[in-house]
Design a protein around this motif. Structure first.
Motif, short mmCIF file in Angstrom:
data_model
loop_
_atom_site.label_atom_id
_atom_site.label_comp_id
_atom_site.label_asym_id
_atom_site.label_seq_id
_atom_site.Cartn_x
_atom_site.Cartn_y
_atom_site.Cartn_z
N ALA A 227 0.90 -13.37 -1.17
CA ALA A 227 0.48 -12.56 -2.31
C ALA A 227 0.28 -11.10 -1.89
O ALA A 227 0.64 -10.17 -2.63
N GLN A 228 -0.31 -10.88 -0.72
CA GLN A 228 -0.50 -9.52 -0.22
C GLN A 228 0.84 -8.80 -0.06
O GLN A 228 0.97 -7.63 -0.43
N SER A 229 1.82 -9.50 0.50
CA SER A 229 3.14 -8.89 0.73
C SER A 229 3.80 -8.51 -0.58
O SER A 229 4.39 -7.42 -0.71
N VAL A 230 3.70 -9.40 -1.57
CA VAL A 230 4.31 -9.12 -2.87
C VAL A 230 3.62 -7.94 -3.54
O VAL A 230 4.27 -7.05 -4.09
N LEU A 231 2.29 -7.91 -3.48
CA LEU A 231 1.54 -6.83 -4.12
C LEU A 231 1.85 -5.48 -3.46
O LEU A 231 1.99 -4.46 -4.15
N LYS A 232 1.98 -5.48 -2.15
CA LYS A 232 2.32 -4.26 -1.44
C LYS A 232 3.71 -3.76 -1.83
O LYS A 232 3.94 -2.57 -2.03
N ARG A 233 4.65 -4.70 -1.98
CA ARG A 233 6.02 -4.35 -2.37
C ARG A 233 6.04 -3.79 -3.79
O ARG A 233 6.77 -2.84 -4.09
N ILE A 234 5.24 -4.38 -4.69
CA ILE A 234 5.16 -3.88 -6.06
C ILE A 234 4.66 -2.44 -6.05
O ILE A 234 5.21 -1.57 -6.74
N ASP B 97 -3.53 2.78 -13.55
CA ASP B 97 -2.19 2.29 -13.91
C ASP B 97 -2.13 0.78 -13.77
O ASP B 97 -2.82 0.16 -12.95
N LEU B 98 -1.27 0.19 -14.59
CA LEU B 98 -1.08 -1.26 -14.55
C LEU B 98 -0.35 -1.69 -13.29
O LEU B 98 0.56 -0.99 -12.82
N ILE B 99 -0.73 -2.83 -12.75
CA ILE B 99 -0.05 -3.36 -11.56
C ILE B 99 1.34 -3.89 -11.94
O ILE B 99 2.29 -3.74 -11.18
N ALA B 100 1.44 -4.49 -13.11
CA ALA B 100 2.72 -5.09 -13.53
C ALA B 100 3.18 -4.48 -14.85
O ALA B 100 3.19 -5.16 -15.89
N TYR C 178 -7.68 -3.96 -7.19
CA TYR C 178 -7.32 -4.50 -5.87
C TYR C 178 -7.95 -3.69 -4.76
O TYR C 178 -7.88 -2.46 -4.73
N ASP C 179 -8.59 -4.38 -3.82
CA ASP C 179 -9.22 -3.76 -2.65
C ASP C 179 -8.26 -3.92 -1.47
O ASP C 179 -8.11 -5.01 -0.92
N TRP C 180 -7.62 -2.82 -1.09
CA TRP C 180 -6.60 -2.86 -0.04
C TRP C 180 -7.21 -3.21 1.32
O TRP C 180 -6.53 -3.76 2.18
N GLU C 181 -8.47 -2.88 1.49
CA GLU C 181 -9.10 -3.11 2.80
C GLU C 181 -9.45 -4.59 3.01
O GLU C 181 -9.17 -5.15 4.07
N SER C 182 -10.05 -5.19 2.02
CA SER C 182 -10.46 -6.60 2.16
C SER C 182 -9.46 -7.57 1.56
O SER C 182 -9.62 -8.78 1.67
N HIS C 183 -8.41 -7.03 0.89
CA HIS C 183 -7.36 -7.85 0.28
C HIS C 183 -7.92 -8.84 -0.74
O HIS C 183 -7.52 -10.00 -0.81
N VAL C 184 -8.85 -8.36 -1.56
CA VAL C 184 -9.38 -9.19 -2.64
C VAL C 184 -9.02 -8.56 -3.98
O VAL C 184 -8.95 -7.32 -4.11
N LEU C 185 -8.80 -9.41 -4.96
CA LEU C 185 -8.38 -8.97 -6.28
C LEU C 185 -9.43 -9.41 -7.30
O LEU C 185 -9.85 -10.57 -7.33
N THR C 186 -9.86 -8.47 -8.14
CA THR C 186 -10.83 -8.78 -9.19
C THR C 186 -10.11 -9.04 -10.49
O THR C 186 -9.37 -8.19 -10.99
N ILE C 187 -10.29 -10.23 -11.02
CA ILE C 187 -9.65 -10.61 -12.28
C ILE C 187 -10.74 -10.72 -13.34
O ILE C 187 -11.53 -11.66 -13.35
N GLY C 188 -10.79 -9.74 -14.21
CA GLY C 188 -11.87 -9.71 -15.20
C GLY C 188 -11.41 -9.59 -16.63
O GLY C 188 -12.21 -9.71 -17.56
#
Length: 404
Positions: free
Chosen positions: A295-302, A313-316, A245-255
């Motif tokens: 999605a940004q708000s939820v990810l920040k809360r996580i 570390d794992l996000i979830a 996750y790129d906090w600056e541009s708020h993009v998520l890489t799913i690979g």
């Protein structure tokens, strides 16, 4: 001629009168019980070893095929084809498990599974599919999978000259039309099952609930909300790490995608029957998505509530920092759905993915944009992920309505 054992003690090298080298190597046994020995002749020993490796690889590829015989049943053929595909890396772990499940449940338990391969006729194939239809236990897609497994096994056997014809071929088109009719919907039956606006609000409110002690009621509630607000697959979510996750541009890489699969390399009874397998995404393509505000708000809360914030570390993760399983998340979804008053709605975590895709489409996105975002084919997205008709409750009855 002089003979000399090779360095590893397997096989031999013979120097011929003309100066060439003949390399012989035993590689196991043939179906008749006799030993199988491979032979190559080249100018040098190095060339012999190189060619022997090629010949041995071809032998290993064809070895399983040789063990298909005239007494084998359709079940045997399907299982050997599956083994061949797994051995040659043609199927992912989860796909192999699904194929095995289809063989065990929709083929092996029926008359078709017990028929000897060379005795099967197109009429037998038709009769089997009709039995599955008449039972009314399976969806059109599940019956189609059973037909596809049998067809693939016979096609494989035909190419390898194990059989002289594929009994599925003459009736495949006819059966496809018959199965297509099973998928026809009536006016109030959903084309694609998604949450209505009211149901989505109820789910979000329940997943966000806070206990009296100030802690969140559902530890995995945010993980499920992230699925709803991104359209990710479960396997993609549980494989994510903070470095993605790129906090600056708020993009998520799913690979990557993670899933539990049968441990087919198990050599000891103490080993686990199932193991976590990390691989590429389902369509083999990594993607980078820009997250919505939700999605940004939820990810920040996580992140703020997590004990595991390192880049690797794992996000979830679970409480202990380990990787969740899809079945574990499905179980937690069921609890939230039940407490939201939505227990009658089925579909698992894929329901959240379908709801996201439909919402994105209704917001004005083109089908190809939705497909790219959720990481699927346009045809699959259009058919399975976008609900053109939406649920509407009128006079206590649920209707599927085409909205303006």
């Amino acid at each position: 001629m002089s003979q000399k054992r090779n360095a590893k003690g397997t096989g031999s090298f013979i120097k011929n009168p003309d100066g060439t080298i003949t390399h012989r190597k035993g590689v196991g046994y043939k179906p008749d019980g006799n030993r199988k020995t491979l032979t190559v002749t080249e100018a040098t020993k190095t060339a012999c070893i190189r060619e022997m490796k090629k010949k041995e690889a071809e032998w290993n590829r064809l070895k399983d095929i040789m063990y298909v015989n005239q007494k084998d049943t359709v079940k045997d053929l399907c299982e050997k084809h599956l083994q061949y595909q797994v051995k040659n890396g043609e199927l992912k772990g989860k796909s192999a498990d699904r194929r095995e499940c289809t063989i065990n449940n929709q083929i092996a338990k029926y008359k078709i599974g017990m028929l000897q391969v060379h005795c099967v006729t197109p009429a037998d194939i038709e009769a089997h599919i009709q039995i599955l239809i008449n039972e009314k236990k399976l969806s059109e897609s599940s019956i189609t999978k059973a037909l596809d497994v049998i067809n693939a096994a016979f096609s494989w056997a035909l190419i390898q000259k194990i059989v002289t014809e594929n009994p599925v071929t003459p009736v495949k088109e006819k059966l496809a039309k018959k199965l297509k009719k099973l998928a026809e919907k009536d006016a109030d039956e959903a084309d694609v099952m998604v949450l209505s606006d009211e149901e989505e609000t109820a789910f979000i409110n329940e997943a966000n609930k806070i206990c009296k002690n100030g802690k969140r009621k559902y530890i995995s509630g945010d993980y499920l909300l992230l699925l709803l607000f991104t359209g990710m697959r479960c396997g993609e979510l549980i494989a994510l790490r903070w470095k993605d996750y790129d906090w600056e541009s708020h993009v998520l890489t799913i690979g990557k995608s993670a899933s539990m699969a049968k441990n087919r390399d198990k050599t000891d009874e103490n080993e686990n029957n199932y193991v976590m397998v990390l691989g590429s995404t389902k369509n083999q393509k990594a993607r980078v998505i820009e997250l919505t505000q939700n999605a940004q708000s939820v990810l920040k809360r996580i992140y703020l509530n997590s004990c595991y914030r390192g880049s690797e570390d794992l996000i979830a993760p679970t409480k202990t920092g380990k990787m969740y399983t899809t079945s574990n998340l499905e179980h937690r979804l069921d609890i939230i759905m039940k407490n939201s008053g939505l227990s009658e709605i089925k579909g698992g975590c894929h329901l959240l993915r379908k709801t996201f895709a439909t919402n994105m489409y209704e917001a004005g996105a083109r089908v190809e944009e939705v497909a790219a975002y959720i990481g699927d084919l346009e045809s699959t997205t259009r058919k399975y992920y976008i609900a053109i008709r939406k649920k509407l409750v009128s006079s206590g009855k649920v209707k599927q309505v085409v909205k303006l």
